[in-house]
Design a protein around this motif. Sequence first.
Motif, PDB file in Angstrom:
ATOM      1  N   THR A 119       0.835  -1.215   0.060  1.00  0.00           N
ATOM      2  CA  THR A 119      -0.011   0.019   0.030  1.00  0.00           C
ATOM      3  C   THR A 119       1.032   1.211  -0.029  1.00  0.00           C
ATOM      4  N   PRO A 120       0.250   2.468  -0.628  1.00  0.00           N
ATOM      5  CA  PRO A 120       1.071   3.636  -0.670  1.00  0.00           C
ATOM      6  C   PRO A 120       1.905   4.006   0.643  1.00  0.00           C
ATOM      7  N   VAL A 121       2.829   4.565   0.605  1.00  0.00           N
ATOM      8  CA  VAL A 121       3.676   5.068   1.752  1.00  0.00           C
ATOM      9  C   VAL A 121       3.763   6.651   1.669  1.00  0.00           C
ATOM     10  N   PHE A 122       3.342   7.265   2.594  1.00  0.00           N
ATOM     11  CA  PHE A 122       3.247   8.853   2.748  1.00  0.00           C
ATOM     12  C   PHE A 122       4.716   9.253   3.449  1.00  0.00           C
ATOM     13  N   ILE A 123       5.318  10.329   2.993  1.00  0.00           N
ATOM     14  CA  ILE A 123       6.543  10.697   3.716  1.00  0.00           C
ATOM     15  C   ILE A 123       6.466  12.184   3.632  1.00  0.00           C
ATOM     16  N   THR A 124       6.724  12.690   5.015  1.00  0.00           N
ATOM     17  CA  THR A 124       6.860  14.163   5.359  1.00  0.00           C
ATOM     18  C   THR A 124       8.292  14.356   5.020  1.00  0.00           C
ATOM     19  N   LEU A 125       8.910  15.296   4.541  1.00  0.00           N
ATOM     20  CA  LEU A 125       9.977  15.630   4.551  1.00  0.00           C
ATOM     21  C   LEU A 125      10.456  17.157   4.714  1.00  0.00           C
ATOM     22  N   PHE A 155       5.284   6.391  -3.442  1.00  0.00           N
ATOM     23  CA  PHE A 155       5.341   7.171  -2.464  1.00  0.00           C
ATOM     24  C   PHE A 155       4.854   8.618  -2.870  1.00  0.00           C
ATOM     25  N   ILE A 156       4.547   8.916  -1.640  1.00  0.00           N
ATOM     26  CA  ILE A 156       3.949  10.515  -1.680  1.00  0.00           C
ATOM     27  C   ILE A 156       4.569  11.393  -0.672  1.00  0.00           C
ATOM     28  N   PHE A 157       5.232  12.334  -1.123  1.00  0.00           N
ATOM     29  CA  PHE A 157       5.895  13.289  -0.532  1.00  0.00           C
ATOM     30  C   PHE A 157       5.208  14.597  -0.139  1.00  0.00           C
ATOM     31  N   LEU A 158       5.445  14.999   1.416  1.00  0.00           N
ATOM     32  CA  LEU A 158       4.712  16.151   1.665  1.00  0.00           C
ATOM     33  C   LEU A 158       5.809  17.154   2.364  1.00  0.00           C
ATOM     34  N   LEU A 159       6.169  18.355   1.993  1.00  0.00           N
ATOM     35  CA  LEU A 159       6.918  19.126   2.359  1.00  0.00           C
ATOM     36  C   LEU A 159       6.576  19.753   3.662  1.00  0.00           C
ATOM     37  N   ASP A 160       7.170  19.379   4.714  1.00  0.00           N
ATOM     38  CA  ASP A 160       6.892  20.152   6.164  1.00  0.00           C
ATOM     39  C   ASP A 160       7.680  21.412   6.329  1.00  0.00           C
ATOM     40  N   GLN A 161       6.998  22.276   5.654  1.00  0.00           N
ATOM     41  CA  GLN A 161       7.334  23.893   5.764  1.00  0.00           C
ATOM     42  C   GLN A 161       6.058  24.775   5.737  1.00  0.00           C
ATOM     43  N   LYS A 162       6.511  25.888   6.508  1.00  0.00           N
ATOM     44  CA  LYS A 162       5.470  26.902   6.149  1.00  0.00           C
ATOM     45  C   LYS A 162       6.359  28.282   5.920  1.00  0.00           C
ATOM     46  N   GLY A 163       5.518  29.244   5.469  1.00  0.00           N
ATOM     47  CA  GLY A 163       6.238  30.793   5.399  1.00  0.00           C
ATOM     48  C   GLY A 163       7.085  30.636   4.110  1.00  0.00           C
ATOM     49  N   GLU A 164       8.273  31.290   4.551  1.00  0.00           N
ATOM     50  CA  GLU A 164       9.247  31.647   3.158  1.00  0.00           C
ATOM     51  C   GLU A 164       9.524  30.497   2.330  1.00  0.00           C
TER      52      GLU A 164
END
Length: 352
Positions: free
Chosen positions: A153-159, A230-239
């Motif tokens: 099953t798909p793997v989520f990855i926060t980066l 795999f599905i990647f999510l960038l763990d950032q806010k702001g600039e």
Amino acid sequence: MKTVSGALLLFVFPLFISTDSDELPINKIQVIGSHNSYKKAIDPHLFEKFRQRDSISAGKIDYEHIGITEQLDIGLRNLEIDVYADSKGGKYAHPRGLDWAKDQAPYDLDKEMDQPGFKVFHIQDLDFRSDFLTLKRGLEKLKNWSDHHPGHTPVFITLEAKDSKMKGEGYSDPEVFTAETFDELDKALLDGLGKQKLITPDQVRGKYSTLEAAVLKDNWPLVKNAKEKFIFLLDQKGEKMELYMKGHPSLAGRVLFVNAEAGRPEAAMMIINDAKDPLIPQLVKKGYIIRTRADADTQEARNNDYSNFNAACESGAQIITTDYYLKSTHFKSDYLVSFEGGRYFRINPLFK
């Protein structure tokens, strides 16, 4: 600070994959995964030195994980990776913490840190031991595991792209992320896994005018079409988030999703750490994918407090992270996170 043998875990936590979910879009499942997934324990001699100086901060990072492939083996379907830029190589080859305490275990015997490219660890000079020291090596592990587990099953990855300076004296200053650095990060992910292994914003957006429009129309891929991906999510806010999005409307051509708020063209996946936030179920029902946390800074585990985990489960947040899919080996606690039956993957309760 001993680690439980991963070889034994397969007998305790069998890998469950439900075929009932195959026809559901990936925003209608719920998974449990790890936080700072790569993290190994700080060497005991260095940890004791740090604890004497700052016992509160030391307590918050007093945890570790088994290897990422072992985590995937037992069924975790979210990982978290922190990356530091090192364009010339060698910037983190000799963490200063190695000089802060005697008799520490050897570090980087293969000299991987001398090579240019993204490095993976928690805190520069202090919490630097990792299941994989480089992003390249981590992606190799992920691809190899995926290739040997057809149908997973798909793997989520926060980066998280880390470049913040540490408070206090003695710490190295990280290399700052630029637009070019983010381009290199996308390239590293594509080179390391291959486009066929990725779910990207372009794929989800499809024929819709914006990524958010696609998400609000439930245009996420079905689980059966997201297997081995795999599905990647960038763990950032702001600039930093804005820098990653600049020149890429609705994340066109980008690899990572971003933590954009509802109403923005790039909104699709969001990080809401407070599992009790009433916005989570509202956003989930609209089609967004939400990542939240069951525990943080070892506090829930020390107090056997399941209130955040229970709230996370009920909220419908699709991704729930924990440091305790196994019981702590650093302090006495019965705290242990999983769904019923020791599972880490299930159909989302908000859509049953």
